[in-house]
Scaffold this motif. Sequence first.
Motif, PDB file in Angstrom:
ATOM      1  N   ASP A 202      -6.109  -5.470   4.410  1.00 22.58           N
ATOM      2  CA  ASP A 202      -7.470  -5.005   4.693  1.00 22.58           C
ATOM      3  C   ASP A 202      -8.390  -5.434   3.541  1.00 22.58           C
ATOM      4  OD1 ASP A 202      -9.829  -3.495   5.030  1.00 22.58           O
ATOM      5  OD2 ASP A 202      -8.733  -1.957   6.134  1.00 22.58           O
TER       6      ASP A 202
ATOM      7  N   THR B 224       0.837  -1.195   0.000  1.00 25.11           N
ATOM      8  CA  THR B 224       0.000   0.000   0.000  1.00 25.11           C
ATOM      9  C   THR B 224       0.873   1.247   0.000  1.00 25.11           C
ATOM     10  OG1 THR B 224       0.039   0.264   2.386  1.00 25.11           O
ATOM     11  CG2 THR B 224      -1.672  -1.187   1.490  1.00 25.11           C
TER      12      THR B 224
ATOM     13  N   ALA C  78     -10.189   1.190   1.408  1.00 29.58           N
ATOM     14  CA  ALA C  78      -9.473   1.663   2.598  1.00 29.58           C
ATOM     15  C   ALA C  78      -8.013   1.984   2.308  1.00 29.58           C
ATOM     16  CB  ALA C  78      -9.564   0.617   3.705  1.00 29.58           C
ATOM     17  N   SER C  79      -7.463   1.342   1.263  1.00 23.85           N
ATOM     18  CA  SER C  79      -6.039   1.565   1.013  1.00 23.85           C
ATOM     19  C   SER C  79      -5.763   1.789  -0.466  1.00 23.85           C
ATOM     20  CB  SER C  79      -5.235   0.367   1.515  1.00 23.85           C
ATOM     21  OG  SER C  79      -5.663  -0.793   0.867  1.00 23.85           O
TER      22      SER C  79
ATOM     23  N   MET D  90      -3.424   1.954   7.667  1.00 22.41           N
ATOM     24  CA  MET D  90      -3.668   1.364   6.344  1.00 22.41           C
ATOM     25  C   MET D  90      -2.911   0.036   6.312  1.00 22.41           C
ATOM     26  SD  MET D  90      -2.808   3.031   2.601  1.00 22.41           S
ATOM     27  CE  MET D  90      -3.987   4.364   2.627  1.00 22.41           C
ATOM     28  N   SER D  91      -3.595  -1.044   5.884  1.00 20.57           N
ATOM     29  CA  SER D  91      -2.960  -2.374   5.841  1.00 20.57           C
ATOM     30  C   SER D  91      -3.196  -3.023   4.502  1.00 20.57           C
ATOM     31  CB  SER D  91      -3.598  -3.296   6.878  1.00 20.57           C
ATOM     32  OG  SER D  91      -2.938  -3.211   8.084  1.00 20.57           O
TER      33      SER D  91
ATOM     34  N   SER E 155      -5.928   4.308   7.359  1.00 17.83           N
ATOM     35  CA  SER E 155      -6.928   3.819   6.404  1.00 17.83           C
ATOM     36  C   SER E 155      -7.750   4.992   5.874  1.00 17.83           C
ATOM     37  CB  SER E 155      -7.836   2.814   7.126  1.00 17.83           C
ATOM     38  OG  SER E 155      -9.102   2.766   6.501  1.00 17.83           O
TER      39      SER E 155
END
Length: 336
Positions: free
Chosen positions: A204, A21, A209-210, A200-201, A192
Amino acid sequence: MENTEKKARVLSAIQPTSVPTLGNYLGALKNWASMSADNDCLYAVADLHAITVRQDPAKLRKQTLEMYALLLAIGLDPEESVVFVQSHVPQHAELAWILNCYTQFGEAARMTQFKDKSAKHADNINVGLFSYPTLMAADILLYQADYVPIGADQKQHLELARDIAERFNGIYSPTFTIPNPYIGKAGARVMSLQDPTKKMSKSDPNPKASVSLLDTADDIRKKFKSAVTDSEAKVRYADGKDGINNLMAIYSCCTGLDYDAIEKEFDGKGYGDFKLAVAESVIENIKPVQDKYYELMSDKAYIEKCAAEGAMKASYIANKTLSKVMRKVGFWQIKK
Ligand code: ATP
Ligand code: MG
């Protein structure tokens, strides 16, 4: 003139759990590339770590190669740095076992990542997830690393690695270099886009979200457009404005502007304009990485050759530490 100054040793790793990300890039990978010229660097794709949560085997294999190619694409030179895949170097798993025996249950149980990931994967709280930090300690200590560039989320694990190293050195004699974290300022913790209170992962499941390093320009614009903000409609860095603070941190990383300059630039403008500008700055930053990545992926034989050479170089260094450790703990070593 002979250069007698010893370069600092740097080690870091990233799991091939998905495409990296923007958080991985700004928090870790960007520093990897900039540190490689002046330091003696080793960088790994951490596939052993990745199986602490369930992975699809075909996907994991593919993602590992892709992650390796991306590391070259961000600017790591496989001649200058040692770039390798963790499972290609068996000493990681061997040292991790030994370090497990020098780590207290209570220490590992305190790790917040273990708690977070156990909550996320309640049906698979395996022993590997629990002992993840001792494997990470092995990754670092095998190479006698002085510095470990990480995002802020890995700070606790690095502290544990230091504790384990100090304990081992204390029981026997100096064996491991005590590693220091290297956490870049801005970008150390990218949040995120959908829940700016969480990091932020890349794993996820919500794609909004990312931002991934391989997202198209259009995807990136859409994701920033739908980023969660607040109702104040004023671009300023302040407590309680997690969404805007996150976007400002990202924009600052991508443009080099400080928060005052950003507030001035968007004075009197709405969030729509700001989000678009953030998106454009991100697109501009990652475009060269994407171009290089697609070029590299057209020559898989080259990538494989680099990975094989990387594994050989890493294994040579790792073996020196591992043999020392085995001798110190009392294993009977025979000549092979
Ligand atoms: P996963 O969700 O699979 O754990 P991840 O996004 O947390 O993926 P890792 O492979 O665990 O990525 O970590 C790789 C590097 O990226 C580490 O140095 C980590 O500290 C850093 N990193 C991860 N997330 C962020 C983030 N949101 N902001 C800054 N750095 C990050
Ligand atoms: Mg992680």
